[in-house]
Design a protein around this motif. Structure first.
Motif, short mmCIF file in Angstrom:
data_model
loop_
_atom_site.label_atom_id
_atom_site.label_comp_id
_atom_site.label_asym_id
_atom_site.label_seq_id
_atom_site.Cartn_x
_atom_site.Cartn_y
_atom_site.Cartn_z
N GLU A 167 0.85 -1.21 0.00
CA GLU A 167 0.00 0.00 0.00
C GLU A 167 0.87 1.24 0.00
OE1 GLU A 167 -1.74 3.46 2.12
OE2 GLU A 167 -0.17 2.11 2.88
N ASN A 168 0.41 2.26 -0.73
CA ASN A 168 1.16 3.50 -0.77
C ASN A 168 0.22 4.62 -1.21
OD1 ASN A 168 3.46 5.42 -1.22
ND2 ASN A 168 4.66 3.55 -1.02
N VAL A 169 0.75 5.84 -1.22
CA VAL A 169 -0.04 6.98 -1.67
C VAL A 169 -0.31 6.86 -3.17
CG1 VAL A 169 0.80 8.51 0.13
CG2 VAL A 169 2.04 8.37 -2.03
N PHE A 198 -4.24 -1.43 -7.97
CA PHE A 198 -5.56 -0.81 -7.90
C PHE A 198 -5.43 0.54 -7.19
CE2 PHE A 198 -6.10 -5.41 -7.56
CZ PHE A 198 -7.04 -5.68 -8.53
N VAL A 199 -6.13 1.55 -7.69
CA VAL A 199 -6.30 2.80 -6.96
C VAL A 199 -7.72 2.78 -6.41
CG1 VAL A 199 -6.38 5.31 -7.08
CG2 VAL A 199 -4.63 4.06 -8.36
N LEU A 200 -7.84 2.75 -5.08
CA LEU A 200 -9.13 2.59 -4.44
C LEU A 200 -9.37 3.72 -3.45
CD1 LEU A 200 -8.92 -1.25 -3.74
CD2 LEU A 200 -10.10 -0.12 -5.63
N ASP A 201 -10.66 4.08 -3.31
CA ASP A 201 -11.06 5.19 -2.44
C ASP A 201 -11.78 4.63 -1.22
OD1 ASP A 201 -12.00 7.55 -1.31
OD2 ASP A 201 -12.51 8.44 -3.24
N ARG A 210 -10.39 9.16 0.38
CA ARG A 210 -8.99 8.77 0.63
C ARG A 210 -8.57 7.75 -0.42
NH1 ARG A 210 -6.11 9.46 5.25
NH2 ARG A 210 -4.15 8.31 5.46
N GLU A 211 -7.90 8.22 -1.45
CA GLU A 211 -7.43 7.34 -2.51
C GLU A 211 -6.02 6.86 -2.20
OE1 GLU A 211 -9.42 8.35 -6.71
OE2 GLU A 211 -8.16 9.97 -5.94
N ARG A 212 -5.80 5.58 -2.36
CA ARG A 212 -4.49 4.98 -2.17
C ARG A 212 -4.27 3.94 -3.26
NH1 ARG A 212 -3.90 8.79 0.47
NH2 ARG A 212 -3.04 9.03 2.57
N VAL A 213 -3.00 3.66 -3.54
CA VAL A 213 -2.69 2.60 -4.49
C VAL A 213 -2.39 1.33 -3.71
CG1 VAL A 213 -0.22 3.22 -4.63
CG2 VAL A 213 -1.29 1.92 -6.47
N TYR A 214 -3.00 0.24 -4.14
CA TYR A 214 -2.81 -1.08 -3.53
C TYR A 214 -2.27 -2.01 -4.61
CZ TYR A 214 -5.73 0.88 0.15
OH TYR A 214 -6.23 1.68 1.14
N ILE A 215 -1.20 -2.69 -4.29
CA ILE A 215 -0.57 -3.60 -5.24
C ILE A 215 -0.70 -5.02 -4.70
CG2 ILE A 215 1.53 -4.16 -6.51
CD1 ILE A 215 2.52 -1.31 -5.87
N VAL A 216 -1.47 -5.84 -5.39
CA VAL A 216 -1.67 -7.23 -5.01
C VAL A 216 -0.82 -8.11 -5.92
CG1 VAL A 216 -3.35 -9.11 -4.79
CG2 VAL A 216 -4.02 -6.75 -4.23
N GLY A 217 -0.17 -9.09 -5.35
CA GLY A 217 0.64 -10.00 -6.15
C GLY A 217 0.43 -11.44 -5.76
N PHE A 218 0.48 -12.34 -6.76
CA PHE A 218 0.37 -13.79 -6.51
C PHE A 218 1.55 -14.50 -7.17
CE2 PHE A 218 -4.02 -12.24 -6.36
CZ PHE A 218 -4.41 -12.74 -5.12
N ASP A 219 2.08 -15.48 -6.46
CA ASP A 219 3.24 -16.23 -6.92
C ASP A 219 2.89 -17.10 -8.12
OD1 ASP A 219 5.57 -17.64 -7.20
OD2 ASP A 219 5.55 -18.53 -5.20
N ARG A 220 3.50 -16.83 -9.26
CA ARG A 220 3.24 -17.64 -10.46
C ARG A 220 3.69 -19.09 -10.26
NH1 ARG A 220 5.96 -13.21 -13.44
NH2 ARG A 220 4.38 -11.74 -14.20
N GLN A 221 4.71 -19.30 -9.45
CA GLN A 221 5.19 -20.66 -9.21
C GLN A 221 4.17 -21.51 -8.46
OE1 GLN A 221 9.04 -20.39 -7.27
NE2 GLN A 221 9.77 -18.83 -8.70
N LYS A 222 3.24 -20.86 -7.77
CA LYS A 222 2.21 -21.58 -7.02
C LYS A 222 0.86 -21.57 -7.73
CE LYS A 222 4.32 -20.72 -2.50
NZ LYS A 222 4.16 -20.12 -1.16
N PHE A 223 0.57 -20.49 -8.45
CA PHE A 223 -0.76 -20.33 -9.03
C PHE A 223 -0.77 -20.33 -10.55
CE2 PHE A 223 -0.96 -18.21 -4.86
CZ PHE A 223 -1.98 -18.95 -4.27
N GLY A 224 0.39 -20.53 -11.18
CA GLY A 224 0.43 -20.57 -12.63
C GLY A 224 0.68 -19.21 -13.25
N SER A 225 0.81 -19.19 -14.55
CA SER A 225 1.18 -17.97 -15.27
C SER A 225 -0.03 -17.18 -15.76
CB SER A 225 2.08 -18.31 -16.46
OG SER A 225 1.40 -19.21 -17.34
N GLU A 226 -1.22 -17.77 -15.72
CA GLU A 226 -2.42 -17.07 -16.19
C GLU A 226 -3.36 -16.87 -15.01
OE1 GLU A 226 -4.19 -19.00 -19.52
OE2 GLU A 226 -2.34 -18.96 -20.73
N ILE A 227 -3.10 -15.81 -14.26
CA ILE A 227 -3.86 -15.53 -13.05
C ILE A 227 -4.84 -14.39 -13.34
CG2 ILE A 227 -3.72 -14.70 -10.67
CD1 ILE A 227 -0.91 -15.92 -10.55
#
Length: 400
Positions: A167-169, A198-201, A210-227
């Motif tokens: 999470e960040n500004v 995502f930029v969410l309010d 209050r808008e902030r940027v949220y960066i979600v990530g998933f491990d391709r090694q666990k969930f595959g390359s097409e997430i």
């Protein structure tokens, strides 16, 4: 208030402390304090059956509340501000490790999700350019070295959690002419994570824009390359308004002095004459507020509460807590000045709880999301249990 403890070490141990002191450029006392904090943070025997997460740049624990509301168990936390550490300890019983830069990533407990509200810093490309000119390879650690984001990177690289939330500004995307954002995105992808920004309010969950940027990530090694992942936010049916979070009786000390109120009005008048939009904010009680900032302690000018027959007032620290979605039983154990800074730097808890719910739903069922599984986070704090709907008529903290 701090307490003094006198310690005596054998010459050999003191020599090791001196080496650490010189290596990390802090005092010997600082090395001892960090070691004690690290020991205290790991004193619990973690045996829960829920998913495990770590809480980096933890502040006062807003992200922790959100992930615990989804059944998670925090197995490690880090925060170097001593006042935030105090608030965090009083509310969670854990004392966060101080400086994450001094923590060996190999010593951090295994976890399923890494959570971090990391500070925004510019990245230097000098080292990368030099290596390019010499024909030498460079990787993500070189590109991010010297920044606190580097500590997120090295932990992700070593521990390989299945997912992360950063999470960040909102301005992170334009910071340093976009170079910071570009390096962050490329670095996370080089780590073999599929990244979803995502930029969410926060409005709709709390009465605050209050808008902030949220960066979600998933491990391709666990969930595959097409997430495929999207953040579906289930907001309360009744949109919260400012009046919902106001206290009925407020101490006189929160009312602005004549001197400060006159100054703010004159400041606003001058800027309006110049065509600028700078000035104080006095929102409608049945609307929403501007963004609460860490500088709120200075004059409260971005969010002032109208009072009939007298000068407007600041929000109280408890009202700031409510404005960020903290539960009513969250303990405020620091001065007003520190509390304003802490809540101004924090996140909208129920919004992050919704993001966490989406992430857990994906992890539990990556092939197809269960649309019937939803979290409703009661930001008035009566319940923090996962997937318990808000009861209608529960918005009790009103000022009529």
């Amino acid at each position: 208030m701090s307490k003094q403890v006198n310690l005596h070490f054998e010459e050999e141990i003191y020599g090791l402390l001196k080496e650490c002191s010189e290596k990390y450029d802090i005092s010997v006392q600082g090395v001892v304090r960090e070691a004690v904090l690290h020991m205290l943070s790991n004193r619990k025997n973690v045996t829960g059956n829920g998913f495990k997460f770590i809480d980096l740049f933890a502040g006062i624990g807003g992200m922790r509340l959100a992930f615990e509301a989804n059944g998670g168990e925090c197995v490690f936390s880090s925060e170097w501000d001593k006042y935030c550490q105090k608030t965090y300890f009083e509310n969670f019983g854990d004392l966060p490790v101080g400086d994450i830069r001094q923590v060996d990533e190999k010593e951090i407990p295994d976890h399923d999700i890494l959570v971090a509200g990391f500070p925004c810093q510019p990245f230097s490309i000098a080292g990368v350019s030099k290596k390019n000119s010499m024909g030498r390879d460079h990787g993500f650690k070189d590109k991010t070295q010297g920044t606190l984001f580097f500590d997120v990177v090295r932990i992700l690289d070593e521990k390989r959690p299945g997912a992360f939330l950063l999470e960040n500004v909102k301005n992170l995307k334009s910071h340093d002419k976009g170079r910071t954002w570009e390096i962050i995105m490329k670095t996370l992808e080089e780590l073999d994570y599929e990244v979803f920004p995502f930029v969410l309010d926060g409005q709709g969950f709390v009465p605050q824009h209050r808008e902030r940027v949220y960066i979600v990530g998933f491990d391709r090694q666990k969930f595959g390359s097409e997430i495929a992942f999207d953040c579906l936010l289930n907001k309360p049916e009744k949109k919260p308004v400012l009046n919902d979070i106001l206290e009925r009786e407020v101490e006189l000390k929160y009312t602005l002095s004549d001197k400060l109120w006159n100054y703010l009005q004159e400041y606003s008048r001058k800027h309006k004459q110049k065509g600028n939009g700078f000035g104080f904010g006095m929102p409608d009680r049945y609307g929403i507020t501007r963004t609460l900032s860490a500088r709120y302690y200075k004059d409260g000018s971005e969010i002032l509460i109208y009072q009939e027959g007298k000068n407007p007032r600041r929000l109280t620290p408890r009202e700031c807590a409510r404005l960020q979605g903290y539960p009513e039983d969250f303990k405020i154990v620091v001065s007003d000045t520190q509390a304003y800074k802490q809540f101004g730097n924090s996140i909208v808890v129920p919004l992050v709880a919704e993001i966490a719910s989406n992430m857990i739903d994906f992890i539990e069922n990556p092939e197809g999301r269960d649309g019937n599984i939803q979290l409703k986070f009661d930001y008035f704090g009566e319940s923090l249990k996962r997937r318990q709907p808000i009861q209608t008529g529960q918005t009790a903290h009103t000022s009529r």
